[in-house]
Design an enzyme around this catalytic site. Structure first.
Site, PDB file in Angstrom:
ATOM      1  N   PRO A 254      26.952  19.627  59.707  1.00 46.98           N
ATOM      2  CG  PRO A 254      27.307  17.891  58.164  1.00 46.98           C
ATOM      3  CD  PRO A 254      27.350  19.387  58.305  1.00 46.98           C
ATOM      4  CG  ASP A 430      31.406  20.709  57.793  1.00 47.42           C
ATOM      5  OD1 ASP A 430      30.768  19.664  57.561  1.00 47.42           O
ATOM      6  OD2 ASP A 430      31.214  21.786  57.190  1.00 47.42           O
ATOM      7  CG  HIS A 431      30.995  13.585  59.691  1.00 49.00           C
ATOM      8  ND1 HIS A 431      32.048  13.055  58.990  1.00 49.00           N
ATOM      9  CD2 HIS A 431      30.465  12.564  60.413  1.00 49.00           C
ATOM     10  CE1 HIS A 431      32.149  11.757  59.263  1.00 49.00           C
ATOM     11  NE2 HIS A 431      31.210  11.433  60.124  1.00 49.00           N
ATOM     12  NE  ARG A 432      28.796  20.491  55.373  1.00 54.61           N
ATOM     13  CZ  ARG A 432      28.455  21.753  55.142  1.00 54.61           C
ATOM     14  NH1 ARG A 432      27.555  22.029  54.227  1.00 54.61           N
ATOM     15  NH2 ARG A 432      29.010  22.737  55.823  1.00 54.61           N
ATOM     16  CB  ILE A 434      36.951  16.383  59.216  1.00 58.61           C
ATOM     17  CG1 ILE A 434      37.452  17.800  58.917  1.00 58.61           C
ATOM     18  CG2 ILE A 434      37.935  15.565  60.024  1.00 58.61           C
ATOM     19  CD1 ILE A 434      38.865  17.921  58.490  1.00 58.61           C
TER      20      ILE A 434
END
Ligand code: CAO
Length: 458
Positions: A254, A430-432, A434
């Site tokens: 994501p 990677d929003h998972r 950061i």
């Protein structure tokens, strides 16, 4: 000698259903290997072996109800294996069949439900082959102590998808989202066979790799020649490989991109000042060498940026080395050679290595090792142009810095506008791993470092 494995203390339940039998007669099991899965109203639990040995008897089948102290499996010691088999201990045909229904045999069972992160399988070739091989020095989650491990069933929440830990692990390995799988087991429980069926449908229906995106609509095969003249060219090997890697990263991660600007007026003056000296040493001192150094300093300051998400999605593997990949545009497509240990190298050394490796990239002389072991990437389009872009993170890395062309801008200094050279930064992450607030701090820190030459070089 034989060992009876019994249902341990499972709390306030006295009749819990066996939903999976994970071993069959004749299997060699290791201590702690899950043998059966139980399911209560609240949770599913795996019952692990309390000793190693060969399965001589399986005393339960799917659907049985068991309680604390019930014998589920009898193990024959390795030494006495033949004797036990000769004595006919626990070799009922029906049990073997039951076991076969839920087990693929000893080899497959070894890791089932082991609960430890599986390192991401390194993809076959560049640029995804730059994926670091599993780092042996990386600390893995602490192993539970033996007594605790052997006496306690492992519980996980049954909701939201109704599936046992072994089936969940199997689905995870195939990249299957269980919420999209229909369960055909009792109470609509998802079985291993349901996952296999889902993958089969995805492969035949979509024509795309199940690990990439099961259920992704197939690309329509359009006859463009109906609309005008066309020609069909084969993609280069590099482009085919990078297309696959980029697509996988795009689907897996994501992405969010954080934009910022760094005031590099002083840095550019310093670079120009050092350029002649650098040239006399045979080095082309470009902005990218400073960016590599700044990336090292930033990775050290924000360790989550210097990490990889473990394949189980539940652990973060922090790297204690600082290798940065650089996207290089070649006639055959994009390659991303890795510059090692950027934190500890001087800017001249980095500039020298960068021009050496990008020359080799353009001449097709990179080796496999040049493309491996990256922690983070930089894609610089500054020499070409543009104000911002959204680079794709190179999975399993968690961030990539896009750099666009620096331009003079009027900047308000509190009392007047002054001309400053501003460098556009685009950090995709990677929003998972950061969060947005952290990403804003990262680009702020990077801008600060690039804006103050002392912070970069000292
Ligand atoms: N702003 C302004 N000028 C810049 C700049 C920036 N951000 N970055 C580089 N420049 C300047 C350089 O300083 C150099 O100028 P001088 O000759 O006056 O010193 C000139 O542009 C050419 O630089 P360069 O591109 O040859 O060198 P580099 O070290 O900056 O970059 C490399 C090297 C290999 C990254 C680059 O050649 C390249 O291949 N870039 C493309 C990467 C790419 O395709 N990314 C997209 C990936 S996603 O599809």
């Amino acid at each position: 000698m034989s060992t009876e494995i019994r249902v341990p203390d499972i709390g306030d339940f006295d009749a819990v259903e066996v939903i999976e039998v994970l071993v069959a007669v004749g299997d060699e099991v290791k201590e702690e290997q899950p043998l059966i899965t139980l399911e209560s109203d609240k949770a599913t639990m795996e019952v692990p072996a309390t000793a190693a040995g060969r399965v001589a008897e399986v005393r339960v089948t799917e659907g049985d109800k068991v309680g604390e102290g019930d014998v589920i499996v009898v193990l024959a010691d390795r030494d006495s294996g033949t004797a036990d088999r000769d004595s006919g201990l626990g070799t009922r045909d029906s049990e073997e069949e039951d076991g076969d229904e839920t087990s693929d045999g000893p080899a497959d069972q070894e890791n089932v439900g082991a609960g430890e992160p599986t390192p991401e399988t390194p993809p076959p070739a560049s640029p995804e082959s730059r994926v670091p091989s599993p780092d042996k020095s990386t600390p893995t989650p602490a192993k539970r102590n033996d007594a605790e491990a052997s006496q306690t069933p492992r519980a996980t929440n049954a909701a939201p998808s109704h599936a046992s830990p072994a089936v969940r692990k199997f689905a995870r390995e195939l990249g299957v989202d269980l919420s999209r799988v229909d369960g055909t087991g009792p109470k609509n429980r998802i079985r291993k066979e349901d996952v296999q069926q889902f993958v089969k449908q995805a492969v035949s229906g979509a024509g795309s790799a199940p690990t990439a995106a099961p259920g992704l609509p197939a690309q329509p095969d359009v006859d463009f020649s109906k609309f005008g003249e066309t020609e069909t060219l084969e993609l280069s090997r590099i482009r085919k490989l990078s297309a696959k890697a980029l697509h996988a990263s795009w689907l897996r991660i994501p992405h969010v991109t954080q934009f910022d600007q760094a005031d590099i007026t002083d840095l550019e003056a310093f670079r120009k000042n050092q350029k002649t000296r650098a040239e006399s040493e045979g080095v082309k001192l470009t902005m990218l060498a400073f960016l590599l150094k700044a990336a090292g300093v930033t990775l050290a300051e924000f360790p989550d940026l210097n990490s990889a998400l473990a394949a189980d999605g539940e652990h973060l593997i922090r790297k204690h080395y600082y290798n940065v990949g650089v996207a290089v545009d070649t006639d055959n497509g994009l390659v991303v050679p890795v510059i090692r240990d950027v934190l500890n190298k001087g800017v001249f050394d980095l500039a020298h290595e960068l021009s050496e490796v990008s020359d080799r990239a353009r001449n097709g002389k990179l080796k496999g090792a040049d493309l491996q072991g990256g922690c983070f990437s930089i894609s610089s389009l500054g020499g070409i142009g543009g104000t911002a872009f959204t680079p794709i993170v190179n999975s399993p890395e968690v961030g990539i810095l896009g750099v666009s062309r620096a331009a003079m801008q009027p900047v308000w200094n509190g009392s007047e506008f002054v001309p400053r050279l501003m460098l556009p930064l685009s950090l995709s992450y990677d929003h998972r791993v950061i969060d947005g607030a952290v990403a804003a701090r990262i680009t702020g820190f990077l801008a600060d470092v690039l804006g103050d030459i002392r912070k970069l070089l000292l």
